[in-house]
Design a protein around this motif. Structure first.
Motif, PDB file in Angstrom:
ATOM      1  N   THR A  62       2.147   0.232  -5.273  1.00  0.00           N
ATOM      2  CA  THR A  62       1.878  -1.195  -5.378  1.00  0.00           C
ATOM      3  C   THR A  62       0.392  -1.360  -5.625  1.00  0.00           C
ATOM      4  O   THR A  62      -0.410  -0.545  -5.167  1.00  0.00           O
ATOM      5  N   ASN A 119       8.736   1.691   0.123  1.00  0.00           N
ATOM      6  CA  ASN A 119       8.386   0.580  -0.760  1.00  0.00           C
ATOM      7  C   ASN A 119       7.300  -0.366  -0.227  1.00  0.00           C
ATOM      8  O   ASN A 119       7.561  -1.528   0.073  1.00  0.00           O
ATOM      9  N   VAL A 121       4.360  -3.068  -0.351  1.00  0.00           N
ATOM     10  CA  VAL A 121       3.976  -4.153  -1.254  1.00  0.00           C
ATOM     11  C   VAL A 121       2.687  -4.771  -0.708  1.00  0.00           C
ATOM     12  O   VAL A 121       2.674  -5.305   0.402  1.00  0.00           O
ATOM     13  N   LYS A 172      10.264  -4.666  -3.338  1.00  0.00           N
ATOM     14  CA  LYS A 172       9.450  -3.738  -4.134  1.00  0.00           C
ATOM     15  C   LYS A 172       8.261  -4.435  -4.775  1.00  0.00           C
ATOM     16  O   LYS A 172       7.176  -3.852  -4.870  1.00  0.00           O
ATOM     17  N   ASN A 173       8.450  -5.662  -5.230  1.00  0.00           N
ATOM     18  CA  ASN A 173       7.434  -6.353  -6.024  1.00  0.00           C
ATOM     19  C   ASN A 173       6.838  -7.530  -5.255  1.00  0.00           C
ATOM     20  O   ASN A 173       7.437  -8.073  -4.339  1.00  0.00           O
ATOM     21  N   LYS A 174       5.672  -7.935  -5.679  1.00  0.00           N
ATOM     22  CA  LYS A 174       4.832  -8.851  -4.924  1.00  0.00           C
ATOM     23  C   LYS A 174       5.398 -10.270  -4.839  1.00  0.00           C
ATOM     24  O   LYS A 174       6.075 -10.736  -5.753  1.00  0.00           O
ATOM     25  N   SER A 235      11.345  -9.182  -9.688  1.00  0.00           N
ATOM     26  CA  SER A 235       9.991  -9.720  -9.846  1.00  0.00           C
ATOM     27  C   SER A 235      10.138 -11.199 -10.192  1.00  0.00           C
ATOM     28  O   SER A 235      11.168 -11.621 -10.721  1.00  0.00           O
ATOM     29  N   ASP A 283       8.528  -3.837 -12.849  1.00  0.00           N
ATOM     30  CA  ASP A 283       7.717  -4.944 -12.341  1.00  0.00           C
ATOM     31  C   ASP A 283       7.330  -5.816 -13.518  1.00  0.00           C
ATOM     32  O   ASP A 283       7.309  -5.357 -14.672  1.00  0.00           O
ATOM     33  N   ALA A 344       4.125  -0.909 -10.894  1.00  0.00           N
ATOM     34  CA  ALA A 344       3.602  -2.150 -10.324  1.00  0.00           C
ATOM     35  C   ALA A 344       2.544  -2.664 -11.286  1.00  0.00           C
ATOM     36  O   ALA A 344       1.834  -1.877 -11.922  1.00  0.00           O
TER      37      ALA A 344
END
Length: 375
Positions: A62, A119, A121, A172-174, A235, A283, A344
């Motif tokens: 990340t 994972n 983040v 996993k993603n922001k 995402s 991502d 990422a």
């Protein structure tokens, strides 16, 4: 522990959102990768965060821009994924060089039991602390969400805190911050290894919403999947007039997509994006010029192995509307045993795009792109 609301927000199928869903799977799953030679000049820098580490494998990086413009990254590393010794590692990108990775979290429990971590983040709270979300547990079916904060750019961290049951944090993603200050976290659950059923997919997307800067969270209902699309790890992209789009990994040979017109509270049924996906993490980010950018593996699943495919090549996709996508650059193409995976991406305040991803499960690659040269 901060009180977490268990209120479930309305499901809503979103059939009348006015934004068309893109076909059914598989969408261009068999298309040949289009090597983006014309975009190769967009690569400003490419290198590894580290050359050697005290563990053999790493994964799931990340990257974030912290207060003051310094970049930071985190990933998990250990003997191998699912091993109890897997920990979360963190490094800063200072003066063009990555600092040595340091361990910041592990899965050791108060009773002495130890589980792997998963994972991480990183999320920079607006005018606040750097936040690290991660998961702990024996597997993705039974893991739980954890969170730590840093007031000084990752030099020191708060004690880890377990999120309340049912709140996993970003998978996993922001998260993204909406215009009204709401934090919207993309999440998902994995109920099993099946390929779906008559009642819906076993992998399900949902979203977690905070209106008080992460002190409490509300969960949306799982996103409807009438086509039995197994999707996880979304995402969030932003579009004009407040529209939001989630793009996600899926088992059925192409990327998945869903739309929201009410700040992420309800989402349209899952459809397909016209980019292939070999059931590998992606991502995506909305650029400052309004274009949508995706980092993904331009490969479909193998006909003899549904839901599985090669994690190469690794590519950059662009779209103006989130519906029609183009592969504009190939970041990696040489086959490796474990490929290139779990990217990422973030656009920094200077306009440059920073990408990290797993390189053959042994190192984390860092690439900087100039978006003006991605055409």
């Amino acid at each position: 522990m901060a009180e977490i609301s268990r209120r479930r927000l309305g499901a809503g199928l979103g059939l009348g959102l006015g934004v068309g869903l893109v076909g059914a799977f598989p969408a261009r799953a068999g298309a040949e990768p289009a090597v983006g030679d014309s975009g190769s000049s967009a690569v400003v820098r490419s290198g590894f965060i580290y050359e050697q580490a005290p563990y053999p494998q790493c994964h799931a990086s990340t990257i974030v821009e912290m207060a003051g413009g310094v970049m930071a990254a985190a990933w998990f590393g250990g003997t191998h994924e699912k091993h109890p010794d897997v920990c979360i590692w963190f490094a800063r990108f200072e003066n063009g060089t990555w600092t040595e990775g340091v361990q910041v979290a592990d899965g050791v429990q108060s009773d002495g039991a130890r589980h792997p971590t998963w994972n991480p983040v990183l999320f920079q709270a607006p005018q606040g602390d750097l936040i690290l979300f991660y998961k702990v547990g024996p597997d993705p079916f039974s893991w739980w969400g954890m969170v730590m904060t840093s007031p000084d750019g990752g030099r020191t961290w708060s004690p880890p805190r377990r999120l309340e049951d049912g709140v996993l944090g970003p998978i996993k993603n922001k998260p993204v911050v909406l215009a009204d200050g709401t934090w919207l976290s993309p999440s998902s659950t994995e109920a099993g290894e099946g390929m779906g059923s008559a009642t819906g997919a076993n992998w399900r997307l949902h979203f977690e919403i905070s209106t008080d800067q992460g002190r409490s969270w509300s969960l949306t209902e799982p996103v409807a999947s009438p086509l039995n699309i197994d999707a996880i790890q979304p995402s969030i992209l932003t579009h004009p007039n407040g529209a939001l789009q989630a793009v996600a990994r899926a088992r059925q040979g192409a990327l998945a997509s869903s739309w929201s017109h009410d700040g992420g509270r309800t989402w349209s049924p899952i459809g397909a994006v016209d980019l292939p996906n070999p059931n590998s993490g992606t991502d995506a980010s909305t650029l400052s010029d309004g274009r949508q950018l995706m980092i993904y593996n331009h490969a479909g699943h193998e006909p003899a192995r549904p839901g599985r495919g090669p994690r190469h090549p690794l590519n950059v996709g662009l779209s103006r509307d989130g519906l029609s996508w183009r592969n504009v650059l190939t970041l990696e193409s040489d086959p490796l045993p474990h490929g290139y995976a779990y990217p990422a991406v973030v656009q920094a305040s200077d306009g440059l795009i920073h990408v990290t991803y797993t390189h053959d499960r042994t190192r984390i690659r860092h690439v900087i792109l100039d978006p003006s040269r991605l055409v």
